[in-house]
Design a protein around this motif. Structure first.
Motif, PDB file in Angstrom:
ATOM      1  N   VAL A 193     -53.614  14.816 -21.534  1.00  0.00           N
ATOM      2  CA  VAL A 193     -53.131  16.662 -22.004  1.00  0.00           C
ATOM      3  C   VAL A 193     -54.093  17.314 -23.041  1.00  0.00           C
TER       4      VAL A 193
ATOM      5  N   SER B  58     -57.371  20.403 -22.803  1.00  0.00           N
ATOM      6  CA  SER B  58     -57.008  20.921 -23.509  1.00  0.00           C
ATOM      7  C   SER B  58     -57.910  21.401 -23.919  1.00  0.00           C
TER       8      SER B  58
ATOM      9  N   GLY C 260     -50.003  27.503 -21.179  1.00  0.00           N
ATOM     10  CA  GLY C 260     -50.556  25.682 -20.925  1.00  0.00           C
ATOM     11  C   GLY C 260     -50.304  25.474 -19.669  1.00  0.00           C
ATOM     12  N   GLY C 261     -49.384  26.292 -18.635  1.00  0.00           N
ATOM     13  CA  GLY C 261     -48.730  25.596 -17.476  1.00  0.00           C
ATOM     14  C   GLY C 261     -50.098  26.846 -16.520  1.00  0.00           C
TER      15      GLY C 261
ATOM     16  N   GLN D  38     -53.841  25.048 -20.568  1.00  0.00           N
ATOM     17  CA  GLN D  38     -53.951  24.530 -21.755  1.00  0.00           C
ATOM     18  C   GLN D  38     -54.466  24.364 -22.965  1.00  0.00           C
TER      19      GLN D  38
ATOM     20  N   TYR E 210     -51.038  23.258 -27.591  1.00  0.00           N
ATOM     21  CA  TYR E 210     -50.326  22.026 -27.065  1.00  0.00           C
ATOM     22  C   TYR E 210     -50.581  21.799 -28.221  1.00  0.00           C
TER      23      TYR E 210
ATOM     24  N   LYS F 254     -46.841  23.721 -29.003  1.00  0.00           N
ATOM     25  CA  LYS F 254     -45.767  23.059 -28.255  1.00  0.00           C
ATOM     26  C   LYS F 254     -45.150  21.594 -28.543  1.00  0.00           C
TER      27      LYS F 254
ATOM     28  N   ASN G  37     -50.272  21.852 -17.145  1.00  0.00           N
ATOM     29  CA  ASN G  37     -51.334  21.828 -18.637  1.00  0.00           C
ATOM     30  C   ASN G  37     -52.345  22.322 -17.542  1.00  0.00           C
TER      31      ASN G  37
END
Length: 294
Positions: free
Chosen positions: A64, A68, A239-240, A246, A251, A254, A243
């Motif tokens: 992730v 990002s 972020g959806g 993201q 990130y 969160k 992800n």
């Protein structure tokens, strides 16, 4: 005055407040983040040291985080290759708009001064799959098969986010290039035209090279804005989905404050600072060549 400014005590007295603020506001938080990045702290209560586990996980096992970061770099590439050339063309157009110059300048800059919360929520409504204006327009012009769940599709959502961010920041890029064009002496235009330069050669051989200092400023601002992008993502998709939209700032938020992984979140921030420093060094090498003045 020269004697006063050459005094070391005077120099230290003048520099000390700014240096203290820099150390307190920048260096100390980075050191504390590096420290907490070595722990499993949840943000409250006791914690234990885990060494480099957090950093190893980020670099080798956190897909992730890398997604990002790649999203931020994708936004940067699209911004530099599409938004800025278009902003430059529009700024040239505005300089030749005559009595409509102020009107166009105001209209194009409006998205930059509207609250990010307002614009983000507006675009969420536009992209809504059921009552969104975009799908309604497509249906109205006979393109109902093109209707999509724009922010719910993992392949489309990131492009919607990039479009909105570029739309919001277009006014700033336009303003920078417009200001640069206003700073070029009119005599240079007249001299180039007397030498037989056409409209295309005038801009490609005279105007754009003289805009190099402003291009440098615009690129630096674009890099900074793309890397620290968070608010629009948080408000539109958080972020959806999965992800796919993201960004590092969102990130990190969160991870630290929603998932209560404060130590891991600090480790992310430290790695991100290192990435930003590397990008800064690369940019300094790219812009190392001095630009002439006019």
């Amino acid at each position: 005055m020269h004697k006063l400014l050459s005094n070391r005590v005077t120099i230290f007295t003048l520099v000390a407040p700014g240096l203290f603020l820099f150390l307190f506001m920048v260096c100390v938080p980075i050191v504390m983040s590096a420290y907490y990045g070595l722990t499993d702290w949840k943000g409250i209560g006791a914690y234990k040291f885990v060494g480099m586990d957090n950093y190893i996980k980020i670099l080798f096992n956190d897909a992730v985080f890398w997604r990002s970061l790649l999203n931020a770099l994708l936004l940067l590439v699209v911004t530099l290759l599409i938004q800025h050339p278009v902003a430059l063309l529009f700024s040239i157009f505005i300089t030749h708009a005559g009595r409509f110059e102020k009107l166009f300048r105001t209209v194009f800059f409006i998205p930059a001064v509207i609250s990010i919360v307002v614009t983000s929520k507006m675009w969420v409504s536009v992209f809504h799959p059921n009552y969104g204006m975009l799908n309604k327009v497509l249906e109205g012009v006979g393109l109902a098969s093109w209707k999509q769940d724009w922010l719910g599709d993992p392949q489309l959502a990131i492009w919607c986010i990039i479009f909105v961010v570029m739309w919001q920041g277009f006014g700033y890029a336009l303003l920078l290039y417009y200001a640069g064009l206003q700073g070029i002496p009119k005599d240079l235009y007249e001299a180039a035209e007397l030498d037989g330069a056409g409209r295309v050669k005038l801009y490609t051989h005279v105007v754009i090279p003289l805009l190099s200092p402003m291009v440098r400023v615009a690129v630096v601002i674009a890099v900074t804005a793309c890397l620290k992008q968070m608010e629009t993502i948080f408000l539109m998709t958080n972020g959806g989905p999965l992800n796919t939209t993201q960004f590092v700032g969102n990130y990190l938020y969160k991870t630290a404050f929603t998932s209560s992984l404060y130590g891991y979140g600090n480790a992310i921030s430290v790695v991100f600072v290192v990435v930003c420093l590397i990008i800064t060094v690369v940019m300094n090498r790219i812009f190392k060549k001095d630009v002439g003045e006019f």
